[in-house]
Design an enzyme around this catalytic site. Structure first.
Site, PDB file in Angstrom:
ATOM      1  CE  LYS A 176      -1.694   2.690   3.034  1.00 50.76           C
ATOM      2  NZ  LYS A 176      -1.839   4.035   1.921  1.00 50.76           N
ATOM      3  N   GLY A 227       6.852   5.449   7.935  1.00 46.69           N
ATOM      4  CA  GLY A 227       6.121   6.470   7.864  1.00 46.69           C
ATOM      5  C   GLY A 227       6.542   7.409   9.352  1.00 46.69           C
ATOM      6  N   GLY A 232       3.055   5.060  12.987  1.00 44.21           N
ATOM      7  CA  GLY A 232       3.718   3.774  13.548  1.00 44.21           C
ATOM      8  C   GLY A 232       3.137   3.489  14.807  1.00 44.21           C
ATOM      9  CD  GLU A 249      13.521   1.063   9.860  1.00 40.09           C
ATOM     10  OE1 GLU A 249      13.989   1.939  10.429  1.00 40.09           O
ATOM     11  OE2 GLU A 249      13.848  -0.040   9.981  1.00 40.09           O
ATOM     12  CB  CYS A 283      13.245   9.251   7.550  1.00 39.70           C
ATOM     13  SG  CYS A 283      14.323   8.274   6.583  1.00 39.70           S
ATOM     14  CD  GLN A 330       6.212  17.837   5.401  1.00 39.44           C
ATOM     15  OE1 GLN A 330       5.557  16.599   5.515  1.00 39.44           O
ATOM     16  NE2 GLN A 330       6.830  18.403   6.333  1.00 39.44           N
TER      17      GLN A 330
END
Ligand code: NAD
Length: 483
Positions: A176, A227, A232, A249, A283, A330
């Protein structure tokens, strides 16, 4: 490269399916351009995808090893052969510059090649037994159906390494992708269909995070998620209900330290690259710069000049160095983050503002805050944008304490010419990845990737640690009677 609209469907049980809810993506460099037209599936179709992956599992698990490796290698070849096309789609949908997009597509291909080789490195251990006439063997078996859930910032590399890793170890997959950027995942599905992966081994579902994720996690034996940290936590709570194995992660608040003895040219280049390139949407991007006082003012001055020198523009323009922010949400969060920094009393010495370009897009200039303190919100919460704040410290010990002072612990780095300082930092940093004289961002696929909780949870991705997540270990005691 512009103009074509990708018609992207869901790929379930070897067939292409249209979901009930259609939606479009737009180019963050040019909001007047539609990039893709997709449709979201609901819980029933996700359930079908999970059932297809479950049915396909025994066949794929027993699939000839060489043939499995060949399929993965061919997928890697095609990803690389089509890197310009995929990279351009990625640039149009996510906003990375074209070289970055092409680089990411090539990386996706390399991940498939790496995992193609992993197929034939089947792991196992043999032990003598305490009992006469016995021995013990430890083997690894596929974990089962893997749910892979990915974010928007690496639309092809991340799906690639999760999917290739899962398939290499004999698992079937339901992927996904983020609904902000599903295009590359659709192209990946087309490639996997083309190379002839058996029906149901790989499935693609496009849908809303929670509604789709919940069904996937319920029905999978393992979920690999990348994400935000809060998402998470939700994934982990859901996985706990069914005791689904989880690999998460998550976010970072990565610190880079510059000591007085650093090679300043290298340090400035390294800090700027990790903080602002790829619009800070990694990240592992540097968000906190911790600088000792002897070089502090010089570092701030040089970084401010560097920030102001970047060419911000349309991701497909040849001279663009930094593309737009990837999406409206964002973009709004980044500008609000800058406001927060100003309210807290940090000094904005460069950038941090929305700018206009020849096309309508989410453009902002890289931000540099000076005179920020450890306690400020901007030094504790991930921004996930091109925003860097500088904290002055007295010495290495204080630098390490400040670097370790956030909850998130993904990546960290130091610029120094002292072997002693570098090694002390490397040992004492709590981050999962430590960089010496090199950017906190920029990872390689043959070694583990990840951070300590709450930046990560479960076995690390990539490299040799992939086997820990994608397989289950079996210990067998055999009484063969030979003494
Ligand atoms: P996100 O958490 O909003 O979404 C990630 C994915 O999870 C998307 O596909 C989304 O649809 C899905 N999702 C949302 N809610 C869900 C739920 N309840 N259950 C299951 N799935 C759900 O993240 P994002 O905004 O797409 O990406 C940015 C974040 O990703 C940043 O925090 C960044 O640090 C992190 N990230 C981490 C790494 C890493 O390796 N540590 C790499 C890239 C990005």
């Amino acid at each position: 490269m512009t103009g074509t609209i990708l018609q992207g469907q869901n790929f379930i049980d070897g067939g292409w399916r249209t979901g009930a809810v259609g939606f479009e993506t737009r180019n963050p460099s040019d909001l007047d351009e539609v990039v893709g037209a997709y449709s979201k599936v609901g819980a029933a179709e996700v359930d079908e995808a999970m059932a297809a992956a479950t049915r396909a599992l025994p066949g794929w698990r027993g699939f000839n090893m060489q043939a499995r490796a060949d399929l993965l290698r061919k997928a890697g070849d095609l990803l690389m052969a089509r890197a310009i096309e995929i990279g351009a789609l990625l640039s149009r949908e996510e906003g990375k510059t074209l070289p970055e997009g092409i680089g990411e597509a090539n990386r996706a291909g390399q991940c498939f090649h790496y995992f193609a080789a992993e197929v034939v490195r089947a792991q196992g251990e043999w032990y003598n037994s305490m009992r006469d006439g016995h021995n013990v063997i430890v083997t690894r078996e596929p974990v089962g159906v893997v749910a892979a859930i990915t974010p928007w910032n690496f639309p092809i590399a991340l799906p690639a390494w999760k999917v290739a890793g899962a398939l290499a170890f004999g698992n079937t997959v339901v992927l996904k992708p983020s609904s902000f950027v599903p295009g590359c995942a659709v192209l990946l599905a087309r490639i996997l269909e083309y190379v002839g992966l058996p029906q149901g081994v790989f499935n693609l579902v496009i849908g809303d995070g929670r509604a789709t994720g919940d069904v996937m996690i319920d029905r999978a034996q393992a979920v690999t998620f990348t994400g935000g940290t809060e998402t998470g936590r939700a994934v982990l709570r859901k996985a706990a209900e069914t005791m689904t194995k989880a690999q998460l992660e998550l976010g970072g608040k990565n610190a880079f330290v510059i000591l007085d003895d650093a090679d300043l040219d290298l340090a400035i280049e390294t800090a700027a690259n990790a903080a602002w390139v790829q619009t800070g949407q990694r990240c592992t991007a540097t968000e906190r710069l911790i600088v000792t006082r002897g070089v502090h003012d010089q570092v701030v001055e040089r970084l401010a000049a560097k920030a102001q020198g970047y060419r911000i523009g349309h991701a497909l323009d040849a001279d663009t160095q930094i593309g737009p922010v990837a999406n409206e949400k964002q973009f709004a969060e980044n500008l609000a983050f800058v406001e927060t920094g100003l309210r807290e009393g940090a000094e904005l010495v460069a950038g941090g503002v929305a700018v206009e370009r020849r096309t309508r897009g989410y453009y902002m200039t890289p931000a540099l805050f000076a005179r920020s303190t450890e306690a400020m919100h901007i030094n504790h919460h991930e921004s996930f944008g091109p925003i860097l704040s500088v904290i002055a410290v007295d010495d290495l010990d204080q630098a390490i304490a400040v670097a370790n002072g956030t909850e998130l612990a993904l990546s960290s780095g130091i610029a120094t010419t002292s072997l002693h300082s570098a090694e002390k930092f490397r040992r004492e940093s709590k981050a999962g990845m430590v960089m010496v004289n090199t950017p906190t961002a920029g990872l390689e696929y043959h070694v583990p990737l990840g951070g300590r909780s709450p930046s990560g949870f479960g076995p690390r991705e990539n490299g040799a640690s992939s086997a820990e997540f994608f397989t289950e270990s079996k210990t067998s005691y055999i009484n063969h009677g030979v003494n």
